[in-house]
Design a protein around this motif. Structure first.
Motif, PDB file in Angstrom:
ATOM      1  N   TRP A  95     -12.078 -19.799  47.323  1.00  0.00           N
ATOM      2  CA  TRP A  95     -12.655 -19.862  45.733  1.00  0.00           C
ATOM      3  C   TRP A  95     -11.828 -18.990  45.533  1.00  0.00           C
ATOM      4  N   LYS A  98      -9.678 -22.139  45.630  1.00  0.00           N
ATOM      5  CA  LYS A  98      -9.653 -23.058  45.063  1.00  0.00           C
ATOM      6  C   LYS A  98      -9.456 -23.567  43.350  1.00  0.00           C
ATOM      7  N   HIS A  99      -9.406 -22.452  42.243  1.00  0.00           N
ATOM      8  CA  HIS A  99      -8.859 -22.050  41.275  1.00  0.00           C
ATOM      9  C   HIS A  99      -8.473 -21.385  40.349  1.00  0.00           C
TER      10      HIS A  99
END
Length: 103
Positions: A95, A98-99
């Motif tokens: 996560w 991805k961010h």
């Protein structure tokens, strides 16, 4: 070589005295291969514990009981390497990757 035999005492109900065990000979001794979970435990014991790893730090997460129970159950069924901590680390790292452009 004959093994010394131990007389096993039984009480009036027929239960063995817990302090005494019947003797076994070498022929009677059963050798079993370590179970898969024992093998995992010994391999994990040789590795550095997560709590001792300087790149790791303990945190507290608040999860729904149902989610925690189901996740542990699925991990056991899948017989994956690692535990809930490893799963959480992997998912959170994905996560973040991805961010991370936001940071």
């Amino acid at each position: 070589m004959a093994a010394n035999k131990v007389v096993v005492a039984a009480d009036k109900f027929g239960f063995l005295d817990k302090r005494q065990k019947p003797a076994t000979t070498e022929d009677e001794t059963v050798q079993t291969a370590p179970s898969r979970s024992k093998a995992k435990e010994s391999a994990a014991a040789k590795a550095v514990a997560k709590s001792k790893d300087p790149s790791m730090k303990g945190y507290t997460l608040i999860l729904k009981k149902k989610t925690h129970i189901k996740a542990n159950s699925i991990l056991k069924i899948l017989d994956t390497e690692g535990d809930l901590s490893d799963l959480t680390e992997r998912l959170l790292a994905e996560w973040v990757t991805k961010h991370e452009h936001i940071h």
